[in-house]
Scaffold this active site. Structure first.
Site: not given
Ligand code: 5GP
Ligand code: ZN
Length: 115
Positions: A32, A103, A97, A101, A95, A88
């Site tokens: 991440d 974590h 993205v 996914h 969520q 998420n």
């Molecule tokens: P969510 O909030 O959707 O559960 O998690 C999305 C995760 O993607 C976040 O923890 C964020 O830090 C990670 N993330 C967002 N953009 C990027 C990226 O460009 N590269 C990587 N490696 N992680 C990302």
């Protein structure tokens, strides 16, 4: 199907770089960019699935993703201390993205409940 406007599809395609820790047939895992723990890896299907809510019949893929999360936790040395796997889903789930996914967080004592 790859979505050119999806960040994680772009990482799968290699057009956005990532610190990849596993590159398999159906799954990709990478660190991440905003790590919340010493180990913070995201396990994603290479195929675009928007969320757990949209995962439909992909039970084998979900099982594979969770077992890969466990394998990465062992390999990265956090399995003995313990770790957390989180999915998420949607706005209230936090969520951000919209490509499924898992974590994998470890390397420190995590608090509960989440905010
Ligand atoms: P969510 O909030 O959707 O559960 O998690 C999305 C995760 O993607 C976040 O923890 C964020 O830090 C990670 N993330 C967002 N953009 C990027 C990226 O460009 N590269 C990587 N490696 N992680 C990302
Ligand atoms: Zn995607």
């Amino acid at each position: 199907m790859s979505h050119s406007d999806c960040l994680f599809c772009r990482i799968v395609a290699g057009t956005i770089p990532a610190d990849v820790v596993h590159d398999g047939e159906r799954l990709l895992a990478f660190r991440d960019i905003n790590a919340q723990a010493p180990l913070h890896v995201l396990v994603i299907p290479k195929e675009h699935i928007a969320s757990l809510d949209a995962a439909g019949l992909a039970s084998d893929l979900l099982g594979e993703a969770l077992l890969l999360a466990a394998e990465i936790a062992r390999r990265e040395g956090v399995a003995e201390g313990g770790y957390r796997t989180v999915i998420n889903t949607g706005d209230h789930g936090g969520q951000t993205v919209h490509h499924l996914h898992v974590h994998v967080l470890g390397g420190r004592a995590l608090t509960w409940p989440p905010g």
